[in-house]
Design a protein around this motif. Structure first.
Motif, PDB file in Angstrom:
ATOM      1  N   LYS A 287       0.985  -1.163   0.099  1.00 52.29           N
ATOM      2  CA  LYS A 287      -0.083  -0.033  -0.065  1.00 52.29           C
ATOM      3  C   LYS A 287       0.876   0.940  -0.207  1.00 52.29           C
ATOM      4  CE  LYS A 287      -3.113   2.233   3.154  1.00 52.29           C
ATOM      5  NZ  LYS A 287      -3.889   2.163   4.435  1.00 52.29           N
ATOM      6  N   LEU A 288       2.019   1.201   0.878  1.00 53.60           N
ATOM      7  CA  LEU A 288       2.713   2.476   0.796  1.00 53.60           C
ATOM      8  C   LEU A 288       3.777   2.754  -0.633  1.00 53.60           C
ATOM      9  CD1 LEU A 288       4.381   1.976   4.311  1.00 53.60           C
ATOM     10  CD2 LEU A 288       2.956   3.918   3.569  1.00 53.60           C
ATOM     11  N   ARG A 289       3.736   1.548  -1.033  1.00 52.42           N
ATOM     12  CA  ARG A 289       4.662   1.830  -2.267  1.00 52.42           C
ATOM     13  C   ARG A 289       3.684   2.338  -3.525  1.00 52.42           C
ATOM     14  NH1 ARG A 289       6.804  -3.304  -0.957  1.00 52.42           N
ATOM     15  NH2 ARG A 289       5.763  -4.522  -2.302  1.00 52.42           N
ATOM     16  N   ALA A 290       2.629   1.721  -3.359  1.00 48.31           N
ATOM     17  CA  ALA A 290       1.421   2.189  -4.623  1.00 48.31           C
ATOM     18  C   ALA A 290       1.174   3.648  -4.324  1.00 48.31           C
ATOM     19  CB  ALA A 290       0.134   1.185  -4.404  1.00 48.31           C
ATOM     20  N   LEU A 291       1.022   3.918  -3.057  1.00 52.65           N
ATOM     21  CA  LEU A 291       0.657   5.420  -2.916  1.00 52.65           C
ATOM     22  C   LEU A 291       1.649   6.387  -3.335  1.00 52.65           C
ATOM     23  CD1 LEU A 291      -1.460   4.986   0.403  1.00 52.65           C
ATOM     24  CD2 LEU A 291      -2.377   5.848  -1.767  1.00 52.65           C
ATOM     25  N   GLN A 292       2.960   5.966  -2.842  1.00 61.00           N
ATOM     26  CA  GLN A 292       4.131   6.699  -3.207  1.00 61.00           C
ATOM     27  C   GLN A 292       4.143   7.001  -4.918  1.00 61.00           C
ATOM     28  OE1 GLN A 292       7.077   4.500  -1.140  1.00 61.00           O
ATOM     29  NE2 GLN A 292       7.051   5.878   0.692  1.00 61.00           N
ATOM     30  N   ARG A 293       3.966   5.731  -5.665  1.00 58.25           N
ATOM     31  CA  ARG A 293       4.070   5.600  -7.011  1.00 58.25           C
ATOM     32  C   ARG A 293       2.929   6.858  -7.429  1.00 58.25           C
ATOM     33  NH1 ARG A 293       4.550   0.164  -6.539  1.00 58.25           N
ATOM     34  NH2 ARG A 293       2.342  -0.010  -7.033  1.00 58.25           N
ATOM     35  N   ALA A 294       1.775   7.093  -6.860  1.00 54.52           N
ATOM     36  CA  ALA A 294       0.678   7.751  -7.157  1.00 54.52           C
ATOM     37  C   ALA A 294       0.821   9.264  -6.848  1.00 54.52           C
ATOM     38  CB  ALA A 294      -0.502   7.430  -6.522  1.00 54.52           C
ATOM     39  N   GLY A 295       2.093   9.519  -6.234  1.00 55.47           N
ATOM     40  CA  GLY A 295       2.577  10.920  -5.905  1.00 55.47           C
ATOM     41  C   GLY A 295       2.255  11.309  -4.313  1.00 55.47           C
ATOM     42  N   TRP A 296       1.871  10.433  -3.604  1.00 51.11           N
ATOM     43  CA  TRP A 296       1.806  10.829  -2.287  1.00 51.11           C
ATOM     44  C   TRP A 296       3.189  10.744  -1.689  1.00 51.11           C
ATOM     45  CZ3 TRP A 296      -2.516  12.129   0.605  1.00 51.11           C
ATOM     46  CH2 TRP A 296      -3.857  12.225  -0.144  1.00 51.11           C
TER      47      TRP A 296
END
Length: 332
Positions: A287-296
């Protein structure tokens, strides 16, 4: 100082004194039952000067019905809820007895006990024998500091219940029990230190398990529930002059524990329970990695950070917000 069960007898005797030199057995029975979940013990009735022939007559007419040896339910109350089972076991053990161990914990914490297991009672009367459905523990030390009354039931204090019950509680469950009680204020470290001192010298696996569970909590800190962790985070923001984030914000297919939506800064608090299982741990990392890829910009904090390092948490949030404000505008 007389125990609670004896004081109840004394209260009934004062409320129904002799009239013309005679007692009123029916009135004394009713008053006693009203204070004890419709349960009475033969030894209590005898202390109220109610004769054996009268008691036996009530049994024959089924005005009293046997629950344990010498413990009776007053006619009309045949249900067996947890509190009646607990009090019946204490009445069986007699004066100087109290609910204890895991059953005491359940009473203190409002939990539902396993009705198939024996009820644990501790007494200072070593001659008390066992009985099907009741596990009587003899103790040489059962002072006023270890006793209380909950819902009319004599019970050892929560700290004593936890300490004595450690021997029959799985370590994982003991850690969670201690953590939850410390988190909601039902217990304090002072309580636990005091009971460990008073029970020093007790043999068996219970004391070692109790000490091990406390050591784990001391190492990791008391873990908060989700709502407690959220409130603590908001309190940190208020204390340090930070804007409050939006809690449980949903974005890019995930729920973020706390989010500054316009700046796309998110906060995740690890471990709302005492331990995350492996599947949850892996899922949260993804989840953390996915959100970071989305610009968070994601800030993961452990619950213990909120308790012990509030100023540092606030500083990291403030720094991340400053960085986000200084960066080029991002899509919200």
């Amino acid at each position: 100082m007389p125990c609670h069960l004896v004081r109840t007898v004394e209260t009934v005797a004062r409320a129904a004194p002799r009239e013309d030199g005679r007692i009123r057995p029916d009135l004394r029975l009713r008053l006693l039952a009203e204070q004890q979940h419709a349960l009475v013990a033969r030894w209590q009735l005898e202390r109220l000067r109610i004769g054996g022939n009268t008691i036996d007559g009530w049994l024959e007419r089924q005005r009293l019905r046997r629950v344990h040896r010498g413990v009776y339910s007053v006619a009309g109350r045949l249900d067996e809820d947890a509190r009646r089972r607990w009090l019946a076991a204490v009445l069986l053990a007699g004066p100087g007895s109290a609910l204890s161990h895991t059953d005491g914990v359940a009473l203190h914490r409002g939990a539902t006990p396993d009705a198939s297991r024996r009820v644990h009672v501790t007494t200072i009367r070593p001659s008390v024998g066992g009985h099907p459905g009741v596990h009587v523990h003899a103790s040489r030390r059962l002072g006023a500091e270890d006793l209380t009354v909950v819902d009319g039931i004599p019970v050892t204090t929560l700290a004593r219940c936890v300490y004595d019950g450690a021997a029959v509680t799985a370590r994982k469950d003991l850690v969670k029990l201690l953590n939850d009680a410390l988190a909601d204020g039902a217990l304090t470290d002072t309580d636990l230190d005091a009971i460990a001192r008073r029970r020093r010298g007790l043999r068996g696996k219970g004391p070692a398990r109790f000490a091990s569970a406390r050591a784990e909590i001391a190492r990791l800190g008391v873990q908060l529930t989700r709502s407690d962790a959220e409130q603590r985070l908001l309190a940190i923001c208020d204390e340090h002059g930070l804007p409050r984030p939006t809690m449980n914000h949903r974005a890019d297919g995930y729920e973020i524990d706390a989010a500054y939506v316009d700046l796309r800064v998110g906060i995740e608090i690890d471990s709302f329970g005492y331990h995350l299982d492996r599947e949850s741990f892996v899922r949260d990392r993804r989840k953390l990695r996915a959100l970071q890829r989305a610009g968070w910009t994601m800030l993961p904090f452990a619950a213990v950070d909120l308790q012990r390092r509030g100023a540092q948490v606030a500083a990291e949030i403030d720094s991340a917000l400053d960085d986000a404000r200084g960066a080029s505008p991002r899509r919200s």
